[in-house]
Design a protein around this motif. Sequence first.
Motif, PDB file in Angstrom:
ATOM      1  N   GLY A  92       0.809  -1.218   0.000  1.00 53.92           N
ATOM      2  CA  GLY A  92       0.000   0.000   0.000  1.00 53.92           C
ATOM      3  C   GLY A  92       0.836   1.258   0.000  1.00 53.92           C
ATOM      4  N   SER A  93       1.907   1.289   0.821  1.00 54.85           N
ATOM      5  CA  SER A  93       2.770   2.473   0.860  1.00 54.85           C
ATOM      6  C   SER A  93       3.532   2.629  -0.454  1.00 54.85           C
ATOM      7  CB  SER A  93       3.746   2.372   2.034  1.00 54.85           C
ATOM      8  OG  SER A  93       4.544   1.202   1.926  1.00 54.85           O
ATOM      9  N   PHE A  99       6.028   6.126   2.237  1.00 51.51           N
ATOM     10  CA  PHE A  99       5.316   6.380   3.484  1.00 51.51           C
ATOM     11  C   PHE A  99       5.285   7.861   3.834  1.00 51.51           C
ATOM     12  CE2 PHE A  99       4.567   5.928   8.092  1.00 51.51           C
ATOM     13  CZ  PHE A  99       3.432   5.143   8.030  1.00 51.51           C
ATOM     14  N   HIS A 100       6.275   8.606   3.403  1.00 49.71           N
ATOM     15  CA  HIS A 100       6.277  10.040   3.702  1.00 49.71           C
ATOM     16  C   HIS A 100       5.112  10.744   2.999  1.00 49.71           C
ATOM     17  CE1 HIS A 100       8.473   9.624  -0.081  1.00 49.71           C
ATOM     18  NE2 HIS A 100       8.143  10.876  -0.363  1.00 49.71           N
ATOM     19  N   ASN A 101       4.752  10.261   1.795  1.00 48.99           N
ATOM     20  CA  ASN A 101       3.583  10.823   1.105  1.00 48.99           C
ATOM     21  C   ASN A 101       2.291  10.497   1.848  1.00 48.99           C
ATOM     22  OD1 ASN A 101       5.024  11.999  -0.949  1.00 48.99           O
ATOM     23  ND2 ASN A 101       4.805  10.279  -2.364  1.00 48.99           N
ATOM     24  N   VAL A 102       2.235   9.301   2.402  1.00 47.96           N
ATOM     25  CA  VAL A 102       1.045   8.905   3.178  1.00 47.96           C
ATOM     26  C   VAL A 102       0.855   9.845   4.363  1.00 47.96           C
ATOM     27  CG1 VAL A 102       0.050   7.095   4.637  1.00 47.96           C
ATOM     28  CG2 VAL A 102       1.190   6.482   2.494  1.00 47.96           C
ATOM     29  N   SER A 182      -2.569   1.141   8.325  1.00 48.91           N
ATOM     30  CA  SER A 182      -3.354   0.645   7.192  1.00 48.91           C
ATOM     31  C   SER A 182      -4.469   1.630   6.854  1.00 48.91           C
ATOM     32  CB  SER A 182      -3.944  -0.735   7.507  1.00 48.91           C
ATOM     33  OG  SER A 182      -2.936  -1.703   7.655  1.00 48.91           O
ATOM     34  N   GLY A 183      -5.089   2.195   7.880  1.00 47.31           N
ATOM     35  CA  GLY A 183      -6.127   3.195   7.654  1.00 47.31           C
ATOM     36  C   GLY A 183      -5.586   4.443   6.984  1.00 47.31           C
ATOM     37  N   LEU A 184      -4.408   4.900   7.409  1.00 44.27           N
ATOM     38  CA  LEU A 184      -3.807   6.081   6.788  1.00 44.27           C
ATOM     39  C   LEU A 184      -3.465   5.820   5.318  1.00 44.27           C
ATOM     40  CD1 LEU A 184      -1.407   7.269   9.647  1.00 44.27           C
ATOM     41  CD2 LEU A 184      -3.668   8.159   9.057  1.00 44.27           C
ATOM     42  N   ILE A 185      -2.956   4.622   5.047  1.00 41.96           N
ATOM     43  CA  ILE A 185      -2.622   4.279   3.659  1.00 41.96           C
ATOM     44  C   ILE A 185      -3.887   4.210   2.813  1.00 41.96           C
ATOM     45  CG2 ILE A 185      -1.707   2.446   2.181  1.00 41.96           C
ATOM     46  CD1 ILE A 185       0.324   1.856   4.405  1.00 41.96           C
ATOM     47  N   HIS A 189      -4.897   6.428  -0.505  1.00 41.85           N
ATOM     48  CA  HIS A 189      -5.258   5.788  -1.774  1.00 41.85           C
ATOM     49  C   HIS A 189      -6.628   6.249  -2.275  1.00 41.85           C
ATOM     50  CE1 HIS A 189      -4.923   2.534  -4.766  1.00 41.85           C
ATOM     51  NE2 HIS A 189      -6.213   2.339  -4.565  1.00 41.85           N
ATOM     52  N   PHE A 190      -7.576   6.435  -1.349  1.00 39.44           N
ATOM     53  CA  PHE A 190      -8.960   6.732  -1.740  1.00 39.44           C
ATOM     54  C   PHE A 190      -9.362   8.184  -1.469  1.00 39.44           C
ATOM     55  CE2 PHE A 190      -9.518   2.065  -0.718  1.00 39.44           C
ATOM     56  CZ  PHE A 190      -9.687   1.662  -2.038  1.00 39.44           C
ATOM     57  N   LYS A 191      -8.402   9.077  -1.225  1.00 41.73           N
ATOM     58  CA  LYS A 191      -8.758  10.428  -0.784  1.00 41.73           C
ATOM     59  C   LYS A 191      -9.581  11.201  -1.819  1.00 41.73           C
ATOM     60  CE  LYS A 191      -4.284  12.365  -2.200  1.00 41.73           C
ATOM     61  NZ  LYS A 191      -4.818  13.216  -3.282  1.00 41.73           N
TER      62      LYS A 191
END
Length: 507
Positions: A92-93, A99-102, A182-185, A189-191
């Motif tokens: 996912g990351s 991960f920094h973008n997440v 996982s929720g942040l990722i 992804h779906f923002k």
Amino acid sequence: MEYLQLRFNKPVRYAATVIYIVQTILYTGVVVYAPALALNQVTGFDLWGSVFATGIVCTFYCTLGGLKAVVWTDAFQMVVMIVGFLTVLIQGSTHAGGFHNVLEQSTNGSRLHIFDFDVDPLRRHTFWTITVGGTFTWLGIYGVNQSTIQRCISCKTEKHAKLALYFNLLGLWIILVCAVFSGLIMYSHFKDCDPWTSGIISAPDQLMPYFVMEIFATMPGLPGLFVACAFSGTLSTVASSINALATVTFEDFVKSCFPHLSDKLSTWISKGLCLLFGVMCTSMAVAASVMGGVVQASLSIHGMCGGPMLGLFSLGIVFPFVNWKGALGGLLTGITLSFWVAIGAFIYPAPASKTWPLPLSTDQCIKSNVTATGPPVLSSRPGIADTWYSISYLYYSAVGCLGCIVAGVIISLITGRQRGEDIQPLLIRPVCNLFCFWSKKYKTLCWCGVQHDSGTEQENLENGSARKQGAESVLQNGLRRESLVHVPGYDPKDKSYNNMAFETTHF
């Protein structure tokens, strides 16, 4: 549960056992239903076929393997869960560009606003609802829940039991951190196209499986690893619940009514109880399908039943003057209050301003004929629906616990306080000792007549009945392994511990 009989009487013990059975059956139904949603979303497998397949598997290995099978499968399933989470986090990351973008996108979307100190009890998630309400909820789970106590008693020594709890805490932290990230990722992804708001999926619980199918679309086999991860948690919880239900029912009801059962008959009765509760827990998944979000439903059930149970044990341990009438009345009061607020919240959901999540975008979603999901339409509501029924579900446990304690103390004062001379000293631990250490006079007053000095305590131990001596030994020396009950898998000849081999009803 035997503690309640020693401290109060049998009716209090039986009432607590019934509430524990109701709590566990309700909770297990939610647990069985959760991974069935994941399997349905990932593979298209029939939802109810998955539910009943899960129930059958858990009942089978719990009935035949017992506590030993539950513990070993728990350890293996924990590994599978962590591997599944890590796979989703890494892939996912990578899809999110690192991960920094997440973290950056989550911060911009106000998803990392952790410390919300709003004291409004109607807000679903704030710092206070999680810390205060969560404390009551988890005290009920780890302090007085039969499934937890069963695992502790199965350890060789008290030191091993404490070590097991510390490892459990570490495991919980790992799972919690994995779930949060996982929720942040998923948000990253779906923002720009939220599947739930746009109507692509029908429930928030389907979001994670849908996300897995998207990021692993070109990697066959890995969606199956996620399904295995989801089912590992379910199998672990359901098996231990069935095991604990069968044990507590056998000890508190069957053995009390038929004390002279043969070893062979006891074994078959326990196997039958495992089978019975397996069917009941699986059937309860049907009710779980209409209870809303899985996490909220499970914590609500723990709060509704676990809170009053925590209050009942607190009355016995902390308040020496509380009698059996106060204990029973307090338990019924706590159950009434917690079920009242929970059922009311189910019928009249809280206003969207208190429960609806942060803004979600559908700007980049592909247009379809599916109607977008929106906040629930509120029909005609009584005035209490926007206050009492709208309280955060994390406070259900606090409501039940405090209601039980207050009612129990008042009823005991009205009906006559318990005589301190009639209480075994090791059955109580007044917290007032912490505040009265400077005065022996006030410390004695806090014990309400209970003979707690060492000489009298030793005399009570010598003159008490054999049964109460055994219970005091458990409370004084911690956990014991010697008191085995005749349940499936226990062979008196070789002393093997193959199924529910421990008398787990001392608390």
